[in-house]
Design an enzyme around this catalytic site. Structure first.
Site, PDB file in Angstrom:
ATOM      1  N   ASP A  29       0.848  -1.201   0.000  1.00 34.71           N
ATOM      2  CA  ASP A  29       0.000   0.000   0.000  1.00 34.71           C
ATOM      3  C   ASP A  29       0.882   1.249   0.000  1.00 34.71           C
ATOM      4  O   ASP A  29       0.703   2.149  -0.817  1.00 34.71           O
ATOM      5  CB  ASP A  29      -0.892   0.027   1.250  1.00 34.71           C
ATOM      6  CG  ASP A  29      -1.643  -1.268   1.430  1.00 34.71           C
ATOM      7  OD1 ASP A  29      -2.528  -1.542   0.622  1.00 34.71           O
ATOM      8  OD2 ASP A  29      -1.309  -2.023   2.373  1.00 34.71           O
ATOM      9  N   GLU A 285       2.325  -6.423  -5.407  1.00 35.60           N
ATOM     10  CA  GLU A 285       1.986  -5.583  -6.553  1.00 35.60           C
ATOM     11  C   GLU A 285       3.177  -4.757  -7.045  1.00 35.60           C
ATOM     12  O   GLU A 285       3.582  -4.833  -8.204  1.00 35.60           O
ATOM     13  CB  GLU A 285       0.825  -4.653  -6.151  1.00 35.60           C
ATOM     14  CG  GLU A 285       0.421  -3.707  -7.247  1.00 35.60           C
ATOM     15  CD  GLU A 285      -0.958  -3.108  -7.074  1.00 35.60           C
ATOM     16  OE1 GLU A 285      -1.842  -3.760  -6.479  1.00 35.60           O
ATOM     17  OE2 GLU A 285      -1.169  -1.979  -7.545  1.00 35.60           O
TER      18      GLU A 285
HETATM   19  O1  TRH Z   1       4.664  -5.887   0.613  1.00 35.18           O
HETATM   20  P1  TRH Z   1       3.802  -6.502  -0.391  1.00 35.18           P
HETATM   21  O2  TRH Z   1       3.447  -7.883  -0.173  1.00 35.18           O
HETATM   22  O3  TRH Z   1       2.480  -5.678  -0.562  1.00 35.18           O
HETATM   23  C1  TRH Z   1       1.187  -6.232  -0.653  1.00 35.18           C
HETATM   24  C2  TRH Z   1       0.610  -6.128  -1.997  1.00 35.18           C
HETATM   25  O4  TRH Z   1       0.625  -4.830  -2.472  1.00 35.18           O
HETATM   26  C3  TRH Z   1      -0.798  -6.670  -1.966  1.00 35.18           C
HETATM   27  O5  TRH Z   1      -1.379  -6.560  -3.235  1.00 35.18           O
HETATM   28  C4  TRH Z   1      -1.575  -5.862  -0.996  1.00 35.18           C
HETATM   29  O6  TRH Z   1      -2.855  -6.342  -0.930  1.00 35.18           O
HETATM   30  C5  TRH Z   1      -0.899  -5.973   0.324  1.00 35.18           C
HETATM   31  O7  TRH Z   1       0.421  -5.519   0.246  1.00 35.18           O
HETATM   32  C6  TRH Z   1      -1.620  -5.158   1.358  1.00 35.18           C
HETATM   33  O8  TRH Z   1       4.538  -6.416  -1.829  1.00 35.18           O
HETATM   34  P2  TRH Z   1       4.776  -5.213  -2.844  1.00 35.18           P
HETATM   35  O9  TRH Z   1       3.493  -4.732  -3.440  1.00 35.18           O
HETATM   36  O10 TRH Z   1       5.783  -5.687  -3.772  1.00 35.18           O
HETATM   37  O11 TRH Z   1       5.380  -4.048  -1.984  1.00 35.18           O
HETATM   38  C7  TRH Z   1       6.673  -4.079  -1.475  1.00 35.18           C
HETATM   39  C8  TRH Z   1       7.285  -2.704  -1.494  1.00 35.18           C
HETATM   40  O12 TRH Z   1       8.480  -2.701  -0.727  1.00 35.18           O
HETATM   41  C9  TRH Z   1       7.683  -2.230  -2.890  1.00 35.18           C
HETATM   42  O13 TRH Z   1       7.379  -0.864  -3.054  1.00 35.18           O
HETATM   43  C10 TRH Z   1       9.189  -2.420  -2.933  1.00 35.18           C
HETATM   44  C11 TRH Z   1       9.534  -2.132  -1.492  1.00 35.18           C
HETATM   45  N1  TRH Z   1      10.810  -2.702  -1.040  1.00 35.18           N
HETATM   46  C12 TRH Z   1      11.828  -1.825  -0.699  1.00 35.18           C
HETATM   47  O14 TRH Z   1      11.667  -0.594  -0.817  1.00 35.18           O
HETATM   48  N2  TRH Z   1      13.015  -2.343  -0.244  1.00 35.18           N
HETATM   49  C13 TRH Z   1      13.238  -3.675  -0.131  1.00 35.18           C
HETATM   50  O15 TRH Z   1      14.331  -4.090   0.293  1.00 35.18           O
HETATM   51  C14 TRH Z   1      12.182  -4.562  -0.499  1.00 35.18           C
HETATM   52  C15 TRH Z   1      12.382  -6.049  -0.388  1.00 35.18           C
HETATM   53  C16 TRH Z   1      10.979  -4.047  -0.938  1.00 35.18           C
END
Ligand code: TRH
Length: 390
Positions: A29, A285
């Site tokens: 989110d 996402e």
């Molecule tokens: O964390 P998530 O599993 O988020 C999920 C999904 O959005 C899902 O659809 C939603 O319903 C739920 O949250 C509430 O995975 P996502 O979407 O990939 O988000 C991870 C974020 O973290 C992304 O912006 C990348 C960031 N990130 C970093 O900034 N540094 C890091 O080291 C890593 C591993 C990720």
């Protein structure tokens, strides 16, 4: 601002955006909200105020942010802690509620008092399912108040809201060469690559068949070097390998597998990790979309939903993503992705067959990225839509 911006175009005006983000769980989110806020400000020169109810999550991916401040300016974005009761404030020209979060009543009432009602948009979750273009852009008048909300659906195909893609992303990705990759590996303290090594980034949910895959990698004919950002998955990997600590900096080795645990990266740095690896395991996402821009082979761990509704979503994406790929590659990719998402067994042959497809997959991914990049991006579509209403 896009090259074709002319004085009358929505892109030549800077209006005030209020983005509301309620952090439900994980980082998706806030990850999407923060990326969008940055792009609206940087690429489209919009005035952006981001309301977040959990500043600690934002501070993980943007460590300069101080979670204890109610208001702060960072990268020209006003970041406000979304507290209850909600403070009195004049609503922006465009109000963006992320993923159907409920706006504070006081704020909605203040929206009705503006001389011109704000453009109110709900930005929904990403899906590749067929119904998305039909629902994108639907309007929903408020049952009592003189306000109308529009539903924006991101997506992969024309007729949807598109995907987040900064204006310079494709160029920066193309400029990322071996020298920059080595610089990056040094900056995170990762060793030089071994011959024939497969370097893998790992970001997934706890229910992934990690134990099975780690066993396969340990016995792999060629070395696998796994990079895991600190967090629950790093702890789990360390536990599977019976390593006592999952500190950032640790390198754990078992057979042909080495694991390096790194700090949770800044969001922009995370992109670099995806560009530098040979294979990326992503989830949810935002990381899923970034892996597609990175163009390296990737494996999606989809966010789980009740009654396995997410399996349908996964297959909907696989259908469009693999459309132009050779049959044997589609077969191997589906088998591995299904195994990773609990839809099938995951065994050594699933890994090896998938691994053998990498050279072809890189070409397929480049073509897929080109298809996506031919469409307008999500921030462009939002600015155009909002600008046309104002
Ligand atoms: O964390 P998530 O599993 O988020 C999920 C999904 O959005 C899902 O659809 C939603 O319903 C739920 O949250 C509430 O995975 P996502 O979407 O990939 O988000 C991870 C974020 O973290 C992304 O912006 C990348 C960031 N990130 C970093 O900034 N540094 C890091 O080291 C890593 C591993 C990720």
């Amino acid at each position: 601002m896009p090259d074709n911006a002319c004085p009358a175009s929505p892109f030549s005006r800077s209006v005030q955006w209020d983005i509301f983000c309620h952090v439900i769980d994980n980082f998706g989110d806030i990850g999407v909200s923060w990326r969008l806020a940055r792009q609206l400000q940087h690429d489209y020169r919009q005035t952006v105020r981001l309301w977040v109810d959990d500043l600690n999550s934002l501070a993980r991916m943007a460590p300069q942010i101080k979670p204890d401040l109610p208001r702060q300016l960072f990268r020209n974005i006003e970041i406000c802690h979304w507290l209850s009761p909600f403070p009195e404030c004049a609503p922006g020209d465009v109000v963006l509620e992320m993923f159907a979060c409920t706006l504070p009543d006081a704020y909605v009432m203040a929206m009705t008092r503006k001389s011109r009602a704000p453009v109110w948009i709900n930005l929904d979750y990403l899906s590749a399912e067929d119904w998305v273009p039909a629902y994108h852009g639907l309007r929903s008048p408020h049952p009592r108040l003189p306000l109308t909300k529009t539903f924006f659906f991101p997506g992969f195909v024309p007729g949807t809201g598109g995907l987040l893609r900064e204006n310079d992303l494709i160029r920066r990705r193309a400029d990322f060469d071996e020298r920059k990759a080595q610089q990056f590996w040094r900056s995170i303290g990762a060793p030089e690559r071994a011959a024939r090594e497969c370097r893998v980034s790992l970001f997934c949910y706890e229910h992934a068949p990690l134990k099975e895959l780690i066993a396969i990698w340990t016995q792999s004919p060629t070395p696998v070097f796994l990079i895991v950002p600190q967090g629950r998955i790093a702890d789990q990997v360390a536990a599977i390998l019976s390593a006592r600590l999952a500190h950032s900096g640790n390198v754990i080795t078992s057979g042909r597998l080495s694991v390096k645990i790194i700090p949770f990266l800044e969001q922009t740095q995370y992109d670099t990790l995806l560009w530098a690896c040979d294979l990326n395991f992503v989830r949810g996402e935002d990381s899923f979309v970034r892996a597609q821009w990175a163009g390296k082979p990737f494996v999606w761990h989809i966010y789980p939903q009740s009654e396995q509704a997410h399996w349908k979503k996964l297959d909907a994406f696989l259908r469009i993503y693999t459309k132009q790929m050779p049959e044997n590659v589609v077969y191997a990719l589906r088998k591995f992705w299904h195994g990773w998402n609990g839809m099938a067994e995951i065994g050594p042959s699933a890994w090896q067959d998938y691994r053998d497809c990498f050279p072809v997959l890189e070409g397929g991914n480049a073509a897929w990225r080109q298809t996506l990049a031919a469409q307008h991006d999500l921030a462009f579509n939002l600015v155009q839509f909002a600008g046309n209403q104002l």
